[in-house]
Design a protein around this motif. Structure first.
Motif, PDB file in Angstrom:
ATOM      1  N   ALA A   6       0.809  -1.223   0.000  1.00  0.00           N
ATOM      2  CA  ALA A   6       0.000   0.000   0.000  1.00  0.00           C
ATOM      3  C   ALA A   6       0.839   1.268   0.000  1.00  0.00           C
ATOM      4  CB  ALA A   6      -0.926   0.008   1.212  1.00  0.00           C
ATOM      5  N   SER A   7       2.060   1.203   0.457  1.00  0.00           N
ATOM      6  CA  SER A   7       2.841   2.434   0.563  1.00  0.00           C
ATOM      7  C   SER A   7       3.369   2.929  -0.780  1.00  0.00           C
ATOM      8  CB  SER A   7       3.990   2.262   1.555  1.00  0.00           C
ATOM      9  OG  SER A   7       4.891   1.286   1.095  1.00  0.00           O
ATOM     10  N   THR A   9       1.821   1.850  -3.989  1.00  0.00           N
ATOM     11  CA  THR A   9       0.833   1.628  -5.047  1.00  0.00           C
ATOM     12  C   THR A   9      -0.105   2.807  -5.183  1.00  0.00           C
ATOM     13  OG1 THR A   9       0.911  -0.742  -4.592  1.00  0.00           O
ATOM     14  CG2 THR A   9      -0.983   0.067  -5.835  1.00  0.00           C
ATOM     15  N   MET A  11      -3.581   4.386  -5.957  1.00  0.00           N
ATOM     16  CA  MET A  11      -4.952   3.915  -5.823  1.00  0.00           C
ATOM     17  C   MET A  11      -5.898   5.025  -6.241  1.00  0.00           C
ATOM     18  SD  MET A  11      -4.672   2.046  -2.151  1.00  0.00           S
ATOM     19  CE  MET A  11      -3.012   1.684  -1.631  1.00  0.00           C
ATOM     20  N   THR A  24      -8.594   0.279  -3.959  1.00  0.00           N
ATOM     21  CA  THR A  24      -7.947  -0.664  -4.859  1.00  0.00           C
ATOM     22  C   THR A  24      -8.763  -1.958  -4.847  1.00  0.00           C
ATOM     23  OG1 THR A  24      -5.938  -1.912  -5.374  1.00  0.00           O
ATOM     24  CG2 THR A  24      -6.358  -1.474  -3.047  1.00  0.00           C
ATOM     25  N   VAL A  28      -4.587  -5.529   0.536  1.00  0.00           N
ATOM     26  CA  VAL A  28      -3.434  -4.726   0.897  1.00  0.00           C
ATOM     27  C   VAL A  28      -2.723  -5.379   2.079  1.00  0.00           C
ATOM     28  CG1 VAL A  28      -2.828  -2.526   1.996  1.00  0.00           C
ATOM     29  CG2 VAL A  28      -4.359  -2.551   0.038  1.00  0.00           C
ATOM     30  N   VAL A  33       0.529  -0.310   5.225  1.00  0.00           N
ATOM     31  CA  VAL A  33      -0.421   0.812   5.244  1.00  0.00           C
ATOM     32  C   VAL A  33       0.271   2.037   5.838  1.00  0.00           C
ATOM     33  CG1 VAL A  33      -2.594   1.675   6.202  1.00  0.00           C
ATOM     34  CG2 VAL A  33      -2.444  -0.661   5.338  1.00  0.00           C
ATOM     35  N   CYS A  39      -7.311   1.198   7.299  1.00  0.00           N
ATOM     36  CA  CYS A  39      -7.502   0.201   6.247  1.00  0.00           C
ATOM     37  C   CYS A  39      -8.771  -0.607   6.507  1.00  0.00           C
ATOM     38  CB  CYS A  39      -6.291  -0.724   6.199  1.00  0.00           C
ATOM     39  SG  CYS A  39      -6.329  -1.918   4.859  1.00  0.00           S
ATOM     40  N   THR A  66     -10.164  -2.937  -1.243  1.00  0.00           N
ATOM     41  CA  THR A  66      -9.646  -2.328  -0.025  1.00  0.00           C
ATOM     42  C   THR A  66      -9.799  -0.819  -0.115  1.00  0.00           C
ATOM     43  OG1 THR A  66      -8.005  -4.097   0.198  1.00  0.00           O
ATOM     44  CG2 THR A  66      -7.601  -2.101   1.460  1.00  0.00           C
ATOM     45  N   LEU A  68      -8.630   2.826   1.924  1.00  0.00           N
ATOM     46  CA  LEU A  68      -7.816   3.502   2.934  1.00  0.00           C
ATOM     47  C   LEU A  68      -8.429   4.877   3.172  1.00  0.00           C
ATOM     48  CD1 LEU A  68      -4.199   2.746   1.661  1.00  0.00           C
ATOM     49  CD2 LEU A  68      -5.563   1.439   3.280  1.00  0.00           C
ATOM     50  N   THR A  98      -0.642   7.669  -4.393  1.00  0.00           N
ATOM     51  CA  THR A  98      -0.101   6.827  -3.334  1.00  0.00           C
ATOM     52  C   THR A  98      -0.658   7.406  -2.031  1.00  0.00           C
ATOM     53  OG1 THR A  98       1.845   8.198  -2.944  1.00  0.00           O
ATOM     54  CG2 THR A  98       2.066   6.425  -4.598  1.00  0.00           C
ATOM     55  N   PRO A  99      -0.634   6.661  -0.950  1.00  0.00           N
ATOM     56  CA  PRO A  99      -1.111   7.229   0.315  1.00  0.00           C
ATOM     57  C   PRO A  99      -0.361   8.498   0.723  1.00  0.00           C
ATOM     58  CG  PRO A  99      -1.082   4.865   0.473  1.00  0.00           C
ATOM     59  CD  PRO A  99      -0.420   5.212  -0.834  1.00  0.00           C
TER      60      PRO A  99
END
Length: 124
Positions: A6-7, A9, A11, A24, A28, A33, A39, A66, A68, A98-99
Protein backbone atom coordinates in the motif's frame (compact mmCIF):
# COMPACT_ATOMS: atom_id res chain seq x y z
CA UNK A 1 -5.34 -13.28 -4.70
CA UNK A 2 -2.73 -10.54 -5.08
CA UNK A 3 -1.65 -8.70 -1.95
CA UNK A 4 -0.14 -5.31 -2.73
CA UNK A 5 2.21 -2.93 -0.98
CA UNK A 6 0.00 0.00 0.00
CA UNK A 7 2.84 2.43 0.56
CA UNK A 8 4.00 2.48 -3.09
CA UNK A 9 0.83 1.63 -5.05
CA UNK A 10 -1.28 4.33 -6.66
CA UNK A 11 -4.95 3.91 -5.82
CA UNK A 12 -8.09 5.57 -7.14
CA UNK A 13 -9.47 8.42 -5.09
CA UNK A 14 -13.08 7.77 -4.13
CA UNK A 15 -15.59 8.94 -1.57
CA UNK A 16 -17.10 6.61 1.02
CA UNK A 17 -19.67 7.84 3.54
CA UNK A 18 -18.70 11.38 2.53
CA UNK A 19 -15.02 10.80 3.34
CA UNK A 20 -12.31 11.12 0.66
CA UNK A 21 -10.51 7.78 0.46
CA UNK A 22 -8.30 5.56 -1.68
CA UNK A 23 -9.61 2.37 -3.31
CA UNK A 24 -7.95 -0.66 -4.86
CA UNK A 25 -9.58 -3.91 -6.01
CA UNK A 26 -6.67 -5.81 -4.38
CA UNK A 27 -5.97 -6.95 -0.85
CA UNK A 28 -3.43 -4.73 0.90
CA UNK A 29 -0.62 -5.89 3.14
CA UNK A 30 -1.57 -4.35 6.49
CA UNK A 31 2.12 -3.96 7.35
CA UNK A 32 2.50 -1.50 4.43
CA UNK A 33 -0.42 0.81 5.24
CA UNK A 34 0.80 4.41 5.51
CA UNK A 35 0.83 5.73 9.09
CA UNK A 36 -2.23 7.85 9.72
CA UNK A 37 -4.39 5.89 7.25
CA UNK A 38 -7.10 3.42 8.23
CA UNK A 39 -7.50 0.20 6.25
CA UNK A 40 -10.87 -1.42 5.55
CA UNK A 41 -12.11 -4.09 3.17
CA UNK A 42 -15.26 -4.03 1.08
CA UNK A 43 -17.56 -7.03 0.84
CA UNK A 44 -19.89 -7.66 -2.09
CA UNK A 45 -23.26 -9.30 -1.66
CA UNK A 46 -23.38 -12.88 -3.00
CA UNK A 47 -26.30 -11.98 -5.28
CA UNK A 48 -24.52 -8.90 -6.73
CA UNK A 49 -20.73 -9.09 -7.03
CA UNK A 50 -20.62 -5.76 -8.91
CA UNK A 51 -21.28 -3.49 -5.93
CA UNK A 52 -19.82 -3.32 -2.43
CA UNK A 53 -22.37 -3.95 0.33
CA UNK A 54 -20.37 -3.77 3.58
CA UNK A 55 -17.31 -1.95 4.89
CA UNK A 56 -15.42 -4.18 7.33
CA UNK A 57 -12.04 -4.55 8.99
CA UNK A 58 -11.46 -7.82 7.11
CA UNK A 59 -13.56 -9.78 4.63
CA UNK A 60 -13.52 -13.58 4.54
CA UNK A 61 -15.99 -14.17 1.68
CA UNK A 62 -17.06 -11.86 -1.12
CA UNK A 63 -13.96 -9.64 -1.15
CA UNK A 64 -14.59 -6.57 -3.34
CA UNK A 65 -11.58 -4.34 -2.58
CA UNK A 66 -9.65 -2.33 -0.03
CA UNK A 67 -10.27 1.24 1.11
CA UNK A 68 -7.82 3.50 2.93
CA UNK A 69 -9.28 6.48 4.79
CA UNK A 70 -7.59 9.39 6.59
CA UNK A 71 -10.04 9.11 9.50
CA UNK A 72 -11.60 6.08 11.18
CA UNK A 73 -15.06 5.02 9.94
CA UNK A 74 -17.34 4.33 12.88
CA UNK A 75 -19.30 1.11 12.61
CA UNK A 76 -16.85 -0.73 10.36
CA UNK A 77 -15.81 -3.01 13.25
CA UNK A 78 -17.46 -6.35 13.95
CA UNK A 79 -20.07 -7.20 11.34
CA UNK A 80 -19.26 -4.06 9.38
CA UNK A 81 -21.18 -1.11 8.08
CA UNK A 82 -23.82 -1.47 5.37
CA UNK A 83 -23.11 0.54 2.21
CA UNK A 84 -26.04 2.16 0.43
CA UNK A 85 -26.08 3.29 -3.23
CA UNK A 86 -24.93 6.84 -2.40
CA UNK A 87 -22.33 5.82 0.20
CA UNK A 88 -19.66 4.56 -2.25
CA UNK A 89 -18.70 6.93 -5.08
CA UNK A 90 -15.92 5.43 -7.18
CA UNK A 91 -16.31 7.06 -10.59
CA UNK A 92 -15.30 10.58 -9.61
CA UNK A 93 -12.36 10.77 -12.02
CA UNK A 94 -10.30 12.73 -9.50
CA UNK A 95 -7.09 10.74 -9.94
CA UNK A 96 -4.89 8.07 -8.48
CA UNK A 97 -2.47 8.64 -5.63
CA UNK A 98 -0.10 6.83 -3.33
CA UNK A 99 -1.11 7.23 0.31
CA UNK A 100 1.70 9.78 0.81
CA UNK A 101 0.42 11.89 -2.12
CA UNK A 102 -3.15 11.57 -0.84
CA UNK A 103 -2.07 12.71 2.62
CA UNK A 104 -0.16 15.62 1.05
CA UNK A 105 -3.27 16.63 -0.90
CA UNK A 106 -5.63 16.63 2.08
CA UNK A 107 -3.41 17.40 5.05
CA UNK A 108 -0.58 19.59 3.79
CA UNK A 109 -1.11 23.36 3.79
CA UNK A 110 1.45 23.49 0.95
CA UNK A 111 -0.35 21.15 -1.49
CA UNK A 112 0.38 22.21 -5.05
CA UNK A 113 -1.23 20.29 -7.92
CA UNK A 114 1.29 21.87 -10.32
CA UNK A 115 4.08 20.13 -8.41
CA UNK A 116 2.36 16.77 -8.99
CA UNK A 117 2.03 17.61 -12.68
CA UNK A 118 5.76 18.34 -12.84
CA UNK A 119 6.62 15.08 -11.08
CA UNK A 120 4.22 12.80 -12.98
CA UNK A 121 3.78 14.74 -16.22
CA UNK A 122 0.02 15.16 -15.87
CA UNK A 123 -2.46 16.96 -13.70
CA UNK A 124 -4.25 15.05 -10.98
Amino acid sequence: MNVINASITKMEEIEIFGIPALYTPHKVSRQTVHLGMYCYELQAAPEDWCQPRRLMNEVDEGFYGTVLTPVPVEGADGEGLAIGPEDFKDELGIGSYTPAEFEDKYLSPHYDPLRLEQIYGKAD
